[in-house]
Design a protein around this motif. Structure first.
Motif, PDB file in Angstrom:
ATOM      1  N   UNK A  81       7.891   3.460  -9.515  1.00  7.78           N
ATOM      2  CA  UNK A  81       7.416   2.822  -8.278  1.00  7.78           C
ATOM      3  C   UNK A  81       6.080   3.397  -7.828  1.00  7.78           C
ATOM      4  N   UNK A  82       5.972   4.714  -7.850  1.00  9.78           N
ATOM      5  CA  UNK A  82       4.727   5.350  -7.414  1.00  9.78           C
ATOM      6  C   UNK A  82       3.580   5.003  -8.362  1.00  9.78           C
ATOM      7  N   UNK A  83       3.851   5.047  -9.657  1.00  6.75           N
ATOM      8  CA  UNK A  83       2.821   4.694 -10.634  1.00  6.75           C
ATOM      9  C   UNK A  83       2.376   3.246 -10.488  1.00  6.75           C
ATOM     10  N   UNK A  84       3.332   2.353 -10.270  1.00 10.47           N
ATOM     11  CA  UNK A  84       2.990   0.939 -10.080  1.00 10.47           C
ATOM     12  C   UNK A  84       2.172   0.717  -8.828  1.00 10.47           C
ATOM     13  N   UNK A  85       2.517   1.412  -7.753  1.00 10.58           N
ATOM     14  CA  UNK A  85       1.773   1.267  -6.500  1.00 10.58           C
ATOM     15  C   UNK A  85       0.348   1.796  -6.659  1.00 10.58           C
ATOM     16  N   UNK A  86       0.208   2.911  -7.359  1.00 12.05           N
ATOM     17  CA  UNK A  86      -1.157   3.448  -7.576  1.00 12.05           C
ATOM     18  C   UNK A  86      -1.999   2.520  -8.443  1.00 12.05           C
ATOM     19  N   UNK A  87      -1.383   1.966  -9.484  1.00  9.01           N
ATOM     20  CA  UNK A  87      -2.118   1.032 -10.340  1.00  9.01           C
ATOM     21  C   UNK A  87      -2.515  -0.216  -9.542  1.00  9.01           C
ATOM     22  N   UNK A  88      -1.601  -0.714  -8.723  1.00 10.08           N
ATOM     23  CA  UNK A  88      -1.897  -1.870  -7.874  1.00 10.08           C
ATOM     24  C   UNK A  88      -3.070  -1.567  -6.948  1.00 10.08           C
ATOM     25  N   UNK A  89      -3.046  -0.378  -6.352  1.00  9.08           N
ATOM     26  CA  UNK A  89      -4.130   0.008  -5.439  1.00  9.08           C
ATOM     27  C   UNK A  89      -5.470   0.090  -6.176  1.00  9.08           C
ATOM     28  N   UNK A  90      -5.466   0.629  -7.392  1.00 11.61           N
ATOM     29  CA  UNK A  90      -6.719   0.710  -8.160  1.00 11.61           C
ATOM     30  C   UNK A  90      -7.272  -0.673  -8.484  1.00 11.61           C
ATOM     31  N   UNK A  91      -6.377  -1.618  -8.808  1.00 13.02           N
ATOM     32  CA  UNK A  91      -6.819  -2.955  -9.192  1.00 13.02           C
ATOM     33  C   UNK A  91      -7.201  -3.798  -7.982  1.00 13.02           C
ATOM     34  N   UNK A  92      -6.374  -3.767  -6.922  1.00 14.13           N
ATOM     35  CA  UNK A  92      -6.580  -4.659  -5.782  1.00 14.13           C
ATOM     36  C   UNK A  92      -7.158  -4.001  -4.548  1.00 14.13           C
ATOM     37  N   UNK A  93      -7.255  -2.676  -4.540  1.00 13.77           N
ATOM     38  CA  UNK A  93      -7.871  -1.988  -3.419  1.00 13.77           C
ATOM     39  C   UNK A  93      -6.988  -1.800  -2.212  1.00 13.77           C
ATOM     40  N   UNK A  94      -5.702  -2.142  -2.308  1.00 11.49           N
ATOM     41  CA  UNK A  94      -4.775  -1.987  -1.187  1.00 11.49           C
ATOM     42  C   UNK A  94      -3.485  -1.351  -1.679  1.00 11.49           C
ATOM     43  N   UNK A  95      -2.939  -0.482  -0.855  1.00  9.42           N
ATOM     44  CA  UNK A  95      -1.636   0.109  -1.144  1.00  9.42           C
ATOM     45  C   UNK A  95      -0.580  -0.952  -0.828  1.00  9.42           C
ATOM     46  N   UNK A  96       0.371  -1.196  -1.740  1.00  8.17           N
ATOM     47  CA  UNK A  96       1.309  -2.294  -1.549  1.00  8.17           C
ATOM     48  C   UNK A  96       2.450  -2.025  -0.567  1.00  8.17           C
ATOM     49  N   UNK A  97       2.595  -0.818  -0.103  1.00  8.44           N
ATOM     50  CA  UNK A  97       3.720  -0.484   0.780  1.00  8.44           C
ATOM     51  C   UNK A  97       3.293  -0.280   2.206  1.00  8.44           C
ATOM     52  N   UNK A  98       4.038   0.512   2.921  1.00  6.92           N
ATOM     53  CA  UNK A  98       3.822   0.887   4.318  1.00  6.92           C
ATOM     54  C   UNK A  98       4.132  -0.182   5.291  1.00  6.92           C
TER      55      UNK A  98
END
Length: 98
Positions: A81-98
């Motif tokens: 989950x953490x790795x996927x969220x970090x990869x998402x943030x790198x690609x899209x510029x936004x953290x997917x949670x919170x």
């Protein structure tokens, strides 16, 4: 004081299918990992993992297996989950949670 930018609704929606796929993948990886660890650490000669309704295993062994399996699953899921969220943030510029 750090100000966090809230995640947009579109980022949350875009991440949802990624999160579902990574959840299924992490469950599969955790299952394989648990079976391999159980084969090495099992107190019995059986290669099968004990299940609650199998009478040939003592309760202590069933509870131990369930605890180990739960710990492995939770750890693998958190890492994925953490790795996927970090990869998402790198690609899209936004953290997917919170």
């Amino acid at each position: 004081m750090t100000h966090k930018k809230s995640t947009s609704t579109s980022a949350k929606l875009l991440y949802r299918p990624i999160g579902l796929v990574s959840g299924v993948a992490s469950g599969a990886v955790a299952g394989i990992l648990f079976k391999q660890i159980w084969k090495l650490a099992s107190p019995s000669s059986s290669e099968d993992t004990p299940k609650a309704l199998e009478s040939e295993f003592p309760l202590r062994q069933i509870v131990l297996a369930a605890a180990v399996q739960g710990a492995i699953y939770a750890t693998v899921k958190a890492l994925v989950d953490r790795g996927g969220a970090r990869a998402f943030e790198r690609v899209f510029g936004e953290w997917p949670g919170d």
